[in-house]
Scaffold this active site. Structure first.
Site, PDB file in Angstrom:
ATOM      1  N   ARG A   1       0.847  -1.188   0.000  1.00  0.00           N
ATOM      2  CA  ARG A   1       0.000   0.000   0.000  1.00  0.00           C
ATOM      3  C   ARG A   1       0.883   1.240   0.000  1.00  0.00           C
ATOM      4  O   ARG A   1       1.907   1.292   0.659  1.00  0.00           O
ATOM      5  CB  ARG A   1      -0.878   0.031   1.253  1.00  0.00           C
ATOM      6  CG  ARG A   1      -1.932  -1.041   1.316  1.00  0.00           C
ATOM      7  CD  ARG A   1      -2.959  -0.697   2.407  1.00  0.00           C
ATOM      8  NE  ARG A   1      -2.331  -0.334   3.661  1.00  0.00           N
ATOM      9  CZ  ARG A   1      -2.061  -1.188   4.645  1.00  0.00           C
ATOM     10  NH1 ARG A   1      -2.344  -2.462   4.496  1.00  0.00           N
ATOM     11  NH2 ARG A   1      -1.515  -0.776   5.761  1.00  0.00           N
TER      12      ARG A   1
ATOM     13  N   TYR B   1      -0.779  -3.386  -7.535  1.00  0.00           N
ATOM     14  CA  TYR B   1      -0.686  -4.224  -6.334  1.00  0.00           C
ATOM     15  C   TYR B   1      -1.991  -4.221  -5.529  1.00  0.00           C
ATOM     16  O   TYR B   1      -2.621  -3.177  -5.343  1.00  0.00           O
ATOM     17  CB  TYR B   1       0.453  -3.738  -5.425  1.00  0.00           C
ATOM     18  CG  TYR B   1       0.334  -4.306  -4.027  1.00  0.00           C
ATOM     19  CD1 TYR B   1       0.748  -5.605  -3.765  1.00  0.00           C
ATOM     20  CD2 TYR B   1      -0.277  -3.591  -3.009  1.00  0.00           C
ATOM     21  CE1 TYR B   1       0.584  -6.158  -2.509  1.00  0.00           C
ATOM     22  CE2 TYR B   1      -0.441  -4.134  -1.752  1.00  0.00           C
ATOM     23  CZ  TYR B   1      -0.006  -5.416  -1.503  1.00  0.00           C
ATOM     24  OH  TYR B   1      -0.189  -5.970  -0.266  1.00  0.00           O
TER      25      TYR B   1
ATOM     26  N   LYS C   1      -9.667  -2.505   0.641  1.00  0.00           N
ATOM     27  CA  LYS C   1      -9.576  -1.421   1.619  1.00  0.00           C
ATOM     28  C   LYS C   1     -10.279  -0.148   1.139  1.00  0.00           C
ATOM     29  O   LYS C   1     -10.895   0.562   1.926  1.00  0.00           O
ATOM     30  CB  LYS C   1      -8.115  -1.105   1.925  1.00  0.00           C
ATOM     31  CG  LYS C   1      -7.255  -2.300   2.314  1.00  0.00           C
ATOM     32  CD  LYS C   1      -7.680  -2.965   3.593  1.00  0.00           C
ATOM     33  CE  LYS C   1      -6.620  -3.962   4.058  1.00  0.00           C
ATOM     34  NZ  LYS C   1      -7.013  -4.728   5.232  1.00  0.00           N
TER      35      LYS C   1
ATOM     36  N   HIS D   1     -12.077  -2.701  10.209  1.00  0.00           N
ATOM     37  CA  HIS D   1     -10.947  -3.555   9.849  1.00  0.00           C
ATOM     38  C   HIS D   1     -10.868  -4.676  10.885  1.00  0.00           C
ATOM     39  O   HIS D   1      -9.989  -4.697  11.733  1.00  0.00           O
ATOM     40  CB  HIS D   1      -9.675  -2.692   9.850  1.00  0.00           C
ATOM     41  CG  HIS D   1      -8.473  -3.375   9.293  1.00  0.00           C
ATOM     42  ND1 HIS D   1      -7.188  -3.008   9.638  1.00  0.00           N
ATOM     43  CD2 HIS D   1      -8.338  -4.387   8.411  1.00  0.00           C
ATOM     44  CE1 HIS D   1      -6.323  -3.766   8.993  1.00  0.00           C
ATOM     45  NE2 HIS D   1      -6.992  -4.613   8.251  1.00  0.00           N
TER      46      HIS D   1
ATOM     47  N   SER E   1      -2.720  -4.736   9.958  1.00  0.00           N
ATOM     48  CA  SER E   1      -2.341  -5.733   8.964  1.00  0.00           C
ATOM     49  C   SER E   1      -1.064  -6.449   9.384  1.00  0.00           C
ATOM     50  O   SER E   1      -0.156  -5.845   9.957  1.00  0.00           O
ATOM     51  CB  SER E   1      -2.135  -5.065   7.604  1.00  0.00           C
ATOM     52  OG  SER E   1      -3.336  -4.523   7.117  1.00  0.00           O
TER      53      SER E   1
ATOM     54  N   CYS F   1      -0.643  -8.675  11.676  1.00  0.00           N
ATOM     55  CA  CYS F   1      -0.509  -8.878  13.119  1.00  0.00           C
ATOM     56  C   CYS F   1      -1.286 -10.099  13.599  1.00  0.00           C
ATOM     57  O   CYS F   1      -1.623 -10.203  14.777  1.00  0.00           O
ATOM     58  CB  CYS F   1      -0.982  -7.634  13.880  1.00  0.00           C
ATOM     59  SG  CYS F   1       0.184  -6.259  13.837  1.00  0.00           S
TER      60      CYS F   1
ATOM     61  N   ASP G   1     -10.703 -10.173   7.731  1.00  0.00           N
ATOM     62  CA  ASP G   1     -10.143  -8.828   7.536  1.00  0.00           C
ATOM     63  C   ASP G   1     -11.145  -7.695   7.697  1.00  0.00           C
ATOM     64  O   ASP G   1     -10.800  -6.652   8.225  1.00  0.00           O
ATOM     65  CB  ASP G   1      -9.514  -8.746   6.143  1.00  0.00           C
ATOM     66  CG  ASP G   1      -8.603  -7.539   5.976  1.00  0.00           C
ATOM     67  OD1 ASP G   1      -7.828  -7.248   6.907  1.00  0.00           O
ATOM     68  OD2 ASP G   1      -8.658  -6.891   4.917  1.00  0.00           O
TER      69      ASP G   1
ATOM     70  N   ARG H   1       1.753 -12.191  -0.848  1.00  0.00           N
ATOM     71  CA  ARG H   1       0.356 -12.500  -0.534  1.00  0.00           C
ATOM     72  C   ARG H   1      -0.150 -13.764  -1.205  1.00  0.00           C
ATOM     73  O   ARG H   1       0.385 -14.219  -2.213  1.00  0.00           O
ATOM     74  CB  ARG H   1      -0.531 -11.331  -1.009  1.00  0.00           C
ATOM     75  CG  ARG H   1      -0.250 -10.009  -0.321  1.00  0.00           C
ATOM     76  CD  ARG H   1      -0.879  -9.930   1.037  1.00  0.00           C
ATOM     77  NE  ARG H   1      -0.558  -8.700   1.755  1.00  0.00           N
ATOM     78  CZ  ARG H   1      -1.319  -8.169   2.712  1.00  0.00           C
ATOM     79  NH1 ARG H   1      -2.448  -8.770   3.043  1.00  0.00           N
ATOM     80  NH2 ARG H   1      -0.952  -7.081   3.325  1.00  0.00           N
TER      81      ARG H   1
END
Length: 647
Positions: free
Chosen positions: A110, A261, A270, A290, A312, A314, A337, A431
């Protein structure tokens, strides 16, 4: 900001209709055709708002073709075949229908510093800090500046390529909690990924035919084909120097340019699910967060649903797919998520997962840490920026299976790699994009139109020192403060480097669609007569001892913390009051069979640490949120300072 407005504003000849405009391929077909002039044929069959969006965007971007996506299996196969022929996807022969993509090294995460929210005034987007510094709670751009920047990017940007029209639903199409979107993109990689991450195709288009509102999403990689004069001839088209992702909440629009991406280009994720949806949620009285959602069933068969907000990378996916270590317990996944939550007529907070896939961080995922994820990604998955084995498999740091003797590894940069090399095999933010339906522990109600009832909300992050394993908020207001005070080590999901502890309130810092002070007010307003409010908790799996080792084993053992949380909701677990919240009393958290675990260390509150922590949280909120900070949250920050002074 809309394509039509940019087109009207931008007067360069490139926007004129003399350039070729294409006609839509017939629904259900994967053939693309074009004609030399005029508006796209077949557009008239689209709903009015969708038709206008496609027409104006085609005039602006000047694609060679327009393809209306149906979401069919045949279409998917054609898309991946096209990507493979271009060298942008590589088939992974070890697995069924799995593929590997490698991005340009400049396009791997991001780009928060190039992600903006566009409103008439700055304060609608972000609070104005007291010290005159830039806000840490989002980036604002004026409509005039945004129109100018988009006018310098989008006109003619799709020359020589196909514009794909992706109608999609965030959430089950039949759910009153779901929302519709249409994304236009020149990236077939985005088409393949959005088919996994959203309900994309004919069913969503049929829902749009009823005149439903939808979010307009326009995306371009910003890199014309070399044959059209583009300077970038790499296998991963992008334009990092001109990348800009803009959100116009008043118009329910997203415009993204220059990046291919993940979250920069899969605009349902998002951009829609959090930044735009959080604003819609505020306007309509619900929450777009989130958060993962999971169902927890104890040995007696009593089930509760929990939502949890972590930054993110975590451990959200690990918790969402947790395999409990305690006998008789079951954990089932609703989502890993995003949670959209609304109170029903009976006052219960109900949540849906608006996504239909997982876009998870690969490094650290293994059969030891997350066996359910490893089973999920074994088929129908797109991997991005992971290592490749010579037997057609994938590899990354933290994978617990070593390749067999004689098997070689190629890094995400396409170079030979061996253990011990200075550079990682997989990018830290590599990812997997995989269908949620393949997860062996998906909850039976994960696609329920009504959503699942939320009994508890958990906040958390990576805190190597000072923060207890688990504590409960005193009440709803204090729980909102706990969310506002969240801090965590920076991760590879964004462009930040190192192990610096960052403020990340509600794990929403990069994803807020409007002023954070008003976001806090919105959360506080959820407390109303007749509502059954979830209990609020904070967890920290990542505390370390003096030797640097983790104090808590984590992973499957985290069900022990979920056990205590569920019993607290039922009033069956004891807790003692501390300055930061309610922590388990001795013996109320089950640590049997964990000989190395020291509850005293897990729940200690070092005085110096907490005095610094409380002061830093108070300073952050008063400086960054300033006059938009709700008075009750300011009082909570001051009360925490008073309490920790007595430690």
């Amino acid at each position: 900001m809309s394509p039509a407005r940019i087109l009207r504003w931008y007067q360069a000849p490139v926007c004129r209709l003399a350039a070729p405009i294409c006609r839509l391929a017939a629904p259900g077909s994967s053939r693309w055709v074009h004609r030399e002039a005029g508006l796209p044929e077949g557009v008239g069959a689209l709903p009015g708002g969708v038709r206008e969006f496609v027409e104006s965007s085609a005039r602006l971007c000047q694609p060679r073709d327009v393809h209306l996506c149906t979401g069919s299996v045949r279409e998917r196969d054609d898309i991946v075949e096209l990507l493979e022929s271009r060298g942008q996807l590589q088939r992974l022969s070890k697995y069924h229908n799995c593929w590997l993509a490698r991005t340009d090294p400049r396009d791997v995460a991001r780009v928060e510093n190039r992600t903006v929210v566009v409103t008439e005034t700055q304060r609608e987007t972000v609070p104005i800090p007291t010290d005159g510094s830039p806000s840490q709670l989002g980036n604002w751009m004026s409509p005039r500046d945004f129109e100018r920047e988009m006018g310098l990017r989008f006109p003619g940007c799709m020359k020589g390529r196909t514009m794909y029209v992706l109608p999609f639903s965030m959430g089950p199409v039949s759910s009153p909690l779901s929302r519709l979107g249409v994304q236009l993109t020149d990236s077939p990689y985005v088409v393949a990924s959005m088919r996994i991450m959203t309900r994309m195709g004919s069913e969503a288009l049929e829902a749009l035919n009823g005149g439903a509102d939808f979010v307009r999403c326009l995306h371009s990689v910003g890199s014309p084909l070399p044959s059209q004069g583009g300077a970038d001839s790499s296998l991963w088209p992008c334009n990092p120097e001109k990348t800009l992702i803009g959100h116009v909440p008043d118009r329910r629009e997203i415009l993204s340019f220059g990046s291919g991406y993940g979250g920069n280009s899969l605009l349902g994720k998002k951009c829609f699910a959090l930044r735009i949806a959080s604003r819609i949620a505020r306007d309509e009285g619900w929450l777009a967060e989130h958060m993962l959602i999971l169902g927890v069933t104890n040995p007696a068969g009593v089930k509760k649903y929990v939502a949890a907000a972590f930054p993110s990378a975590c451990g959200k996916t690990n918790l969402a797919m947790l395999r409990p270590s305690l006998p008789g317990w079951k954990v089932e996944c609703v989502g890993d998520d995003i949670a959209w939550m609304r109170f029903d007529d009976e006052g219960r907070l109900r949540a849906i997962n608006p996504e239909s896939g997982f876009f998870g961080v690969a490094p650290g995922t293994s059969h030891a840490t997350n066996p359910n994820a490893m089973e999920t990604i074994s088929r129908n998955t797109i991997f991005t920026n992971v290592g490749l084995t010579s037997e057609g498999g994938v590899y990354w740091e933290g994978m617990d299976q070593k390749p067999p003797p004689g098997v070689t590894i190629t890094s995400w940069k396409g170079k030979p790699w061996t253990p011990g090399d200075q550079e990682p095999c997989a990018h830290p933010n590599s990812r997997f994009c995989t269908p949620a339906s393949q997860c062996p522990t998906m909850d039976p109600e994960w696609e329920s139109p009504l959503g699942v009832p939320i009994d508890a909300i958990i906040f958390g992050g990576r805190r190597p020192e000072g923060v207890p394993l688990v504590y409960e908020a005193f009440n709803w207001n204090h729980g909102v403060f706990v969310g506002a005070a969240m801090r965590s080590e920076a991760t590879a999901a964004a462009e930040h480097k190192g192990k610096v502890i960052m403020h990340d309130p509600f794990a929403m810092r990069p994803f807020l669609g409007y002023n954070f002070g008003r976001y806090l007010e919105h959360w506080l307003s959820m407390e109303r007569p007749g509502r059954v409010l979830p209990r609020i908790f904070h967890v920290n799996w990542f505390r370390r001892g003096e030797d640097g080792a983790f104090l808590w084993p984590g992973f499957g053992q985290n069900c022990r913390v979920l056990d205590w949380i569920c019993r607290r909701v039922d009033g069956r677990a004891e807790a003692r009051e501390t300055p930061v919240g309610l922590v388990p009393t001795e013996g109320s958290l089950d640590v049997d069979g964990l000989p190395g675990v020291r509850p005293q260390a897990l729940f200690s509150l070092p005085r110096d640490f907490w005095q610094r922590e409380a002061a830093q949280v108070h300073q952050y909120l008063t400086v960054q949120v300033n006059r938009d900070l709700p008075p009750s949250i300011l009082r909570e920050a001051e009360d925490l300072q008073r309490r920790v002074a007595q430690l």
